[in-house]
Design an enzyme around this catalytic site. Structure first.
Site, PDB file in Angstrom:
ATOM      1  N   GLU A  43       0.377  10.762 -84.927  1.00 40.84           N
ATOM      2  CA  GLU A  43      -0.620  11.821 -85.106  1.00 40.84           C
ATOM      3  C   GLU A  43      -0.522  12.797 -83.932  1.00 40.84           C
ATOM      4  OE1 GLU A  43      -5.417  12.283 -84.562  1.00 40.84           O
ATOM      5  OE2 GLU A  43      -4.694  10.420 -85.469  1.00 40.84           O
ATOM      6  N   THR A  74      -6.974  16.239 -84.731  1.00 43.47           N
ATOM      7  CA  THR A  74      -7.910  17.232 -84.203  1.00 43.47           C
ATOM      8  C   THR A  74      -7.839  18.515 -85.034  1.00 43.47           C
ATOM      9  OG1 THR A  74      -7.280  16.345 -82.030  1.00 43.47           O
ATOM     10  CG2 THR A  74      -8.919  18.082 -82.058  1.00 43.47           C
ATOM     11  N   LYS A 134     -11.783   7.879 -90.790  1.00 43.93           N
ATOM     12  CA  LYS A 134     -11.570   7.627 -89.369  1.00 43.93           C
ATOM     13  C   LYS A 134     -12.926   7.330 -88.729  1.00 43.93           C
ATOM     14  CE  LYS A 134     -10.368  10.193 -85.163  1.00 43.93           C
ATOM     15  NZ  LYS A 134      -9.816  11.462 -84.641  1.00 43.93           N
TER      16      LYS A 134
END
Length: 217
Positions: A43, A74, A134
């Site tokens: 990621e 993000t 998440k």
């Protein structure tokens, strides 16, 4: 099929490396060290300058490696998500839920993993097609929280990020997490240029997941 393949790779490995770095070169080297250690989910966070360039470089480098799955983290909005997808991101991770980002990811058939803290947030994300939730920040809850969530929402796939360590990763997995996100102590050795240590730590995380799943069977 592309979406299913990405989700399967993440689930099979059980660990996603959350890559934060000061430069694109550092980000690439961290990613390569993680893959070498067996963490095949990468990621690349958009806190990195030119994060899309990192994704593009890694996508080209691992084009012939069917096991590696690259994502963007993000991601705060749909515009950033599209930039990441066009650069080669195969999954999108956000620190919070965003409906427009969910729609865009569904359009491109790319897994969306929004950060959620409450049952209400998780329900909303699931209604918008989120494939994996998440749990963020994970250290605000701990592994026991997974059991509490799965009582009313047994169908939810959870990936905690923040607060996952070599000491507790087994408990996260045994309590029902489909995968975990690991940053912090995994990528920290990059600050001293010790990428070999990142590879070593990555291998330890992968092994811990295998052990936890074996115990759970």
């Amino acid at each position: 099929m592309k979406k299913l393949e990405a989700l399967t790779k993440i689930s099979d490995c059980g660990v996603v490396a959350v890559v934060r770095a000061d430069t694109t070169e550092e980000a690439v080297r961290i990613s390569e060290a993680c893959v070498k250690g067996g963490i095949l989910g990468i990621e690349v966070t958009f806190t990195i300058d030119n994060a899309e360039a990192v994704i593009k470089e890694l996508a080209a480098f691992y084009a012939n490696n069917a096991n590696v799955v690259l994502g963007a983290g993000t991601v705060l909005d749909a515009v950033t998500a599209r930039i990441a997808i066009l650069a080669g991101a195969q999954f999108i991770v956000s620190p919070c839920f965003d409906a427009e980002t969910a729609k865009l990811c569904n359009l491109y058939q790319v897994p969306y993993m929004p950060g959620c803290m409450t049952i209400t947030e998780m329900k909303q994300a699931l209604e918008h097609g989120a494939d994996i939730i998440k749990l963020f920040p994970g250290n605000a809850f701990g592994p026991e929280f997974i059991k509490a969530v799965k009582a009313p929402l047994p169908q939810v796939n959870i990936m905690p990020t923040g607060g996952v360590s070599l000491e507790n990763i087994g408990q996260w997995i045994q309590n029902g997490c489909v995968a975990v996100g690991v940053g912090g102590n995994l990528v920290a050795p990059a600050k001293t240029g010790n990428y070999e240590q990142i590879t070593e730590i990555a291998g330890q995380y992968v092994e811990k997941v295998k052990e936890a799943r074996w115990v759970s069977v």
